[in-house]
Enzyme design. Sequence first.
Site, PDB file in Angstrom:
ATOM      1  N   HIS A 194       0.799  -1.226   0.000  1.00 31.21           N
ATOM      2  CA  HIS A 194       0.000   0.000   0.000  1.00 31.21           C
ATOM      3  C   HIS A 194       0.832   1.276   0.000  1.00 31.21           C
ATOM      4  O   HIS A 194       0.295   2.389   0.108  1.00 31.21           O
ATOM      5  CB  HIS A 194      -0.946  -0.007   1.212  1.00 31.21           C
ATOM      6  CG  HIS A 194      -2.216   0.732   0.979  1.00 31.21           C
ATOM      7  ND1 HIS A 194      -2.562   1.876   1.646  1.00 31.21           N
ATOM      8  CD2 HIS A 194      -3.243   0.473   0.116  1.00 31.21           C
ATOM      9  CE1 HIS A 194      -3.727   2.307   1.224  1.00 31.21           C
ATOM     10  NE2 HIS A 194      -4.173   1.481   0.302  1.00 31.21           N
ATOM     11  N   LYS A 241       3.038   4.460  -1.376  1.00 33.03           N
ATOM     12  CA  LYS A 241       3.006   5.330  -2.554  1.00 33.03           C
ATOM     13  C   LYS A 241       4.218   6.253  -2.472  1.00 33.03           C
ATOM     14  O   LYS A 241       4.124   7.373  -1.973  1.00 33.03           O
ATOM     15  CB  LYS A 241       1.730   6.170  -2.605  1.00 33.03           C
ATOM     16  CG  LYS A 241       0.427   5.390  -2.753  1.00 33.03           C
ATOM     17  CD  LYS A 241      -0.310   5.353  -1.454  1.00 33.03           C
ATOM     18  CE  LYS A 241      -1.651   4.654  -1.597  1.00 33.03           C
ATOM     19  NZ  LYS A 241      -2.320   4.493  -0.281  1.00 33.03           N
ATOM     20  N   ASP A 278      17.101   8.963  -8.229  1.00 33.26           N
ATOM     21  CA  ASP A 278      18.574   9.079  -8.172  1.00 33.26           C
ATOM     22  C   ASP A 278      19.136   8.925  -6.755  1.00 33.26           C
ATOM     23  O   ASP A 278      20.230   9.419  -6.466  1.00 33.26           O
ATOM     24  CB  ASP A 278      19.033  10.420  -8.755  1.00 33.26           C
ATOM     25  CG  ASP A 278      18.762  10.541 -10.250  1.00 33.26           C
ATOM     26  OD1 ASP A 278      18.578   9.490 -10.897  1.00 33.26           O
ATOM     27  OD2 ASP A 278      18.730  11.675 -10.764  1.00 33.26           O
TER      28      ASP A 278
END
Length: 233
Positions: free
Chosen positions: A165, A167, A172
Amino acid sequence: MSLSRMVATETLAGLMSLMWSVKVVGLGVVAFSLSLELLGWLLGRLRHKRSLNKVLFFPSEVACVEHLFSPNSARACICPLPHGVETSFSRLLCHILSATSSLDLCVFSFSNMDLSRAVLLLHKKAVTIRVLSDKDYSAITGSQIGILRKAGICVRCDVGSAYMHHKFAVVDGRLLITGSLNWTLTAVQSNFENILITEEAELVQPFIKEFHRLWVLNDPARFYKNLISDDEH
């Protein structure tokens, strides 16, 4: 003046001169130390000022983002969407497209085609990309996970029972993008969502470690090896 008195006077003068020299050197050391501390403080302030810290809120205004994918194109986009408008979504795309060496992406649901285009464009530019996603939502209609896999991008889905779940994305190894936003059209255009973008190392590093932990944990080869081992026992 007697010889002994002259010697004593010269000795005292020498000692006073030595003490003065030691005092001057001591003051110089203190001044040098303070200068180093001041320099360190100033450099720290400058680094702090240079660190990127941004917050984006959604839903985002709908506008054309074609120029972000073809910045050197001589042809103007003729789509009916507003042009030359900076939005939360266009800023998000800019930060993702700023990747030059790597992009680690961990996202629950991924169906936004423009975000998929951004990842595919980075892949074509030889940016190393790793994607972690939820196995159930990767299989739904409209998911871009299969398209990323087909393009040769390394994708892993959770092998356990818990939802993937998260996000977040790390660009880099220096830039963190995280928040409530799923990478879907609905989340971008219709939901109240937030995104935090930061270069603060003390925030970026834990996410790098978490991604690495989850990447190893959800290695399918490791999972099937453990499965076979359990069956044998």
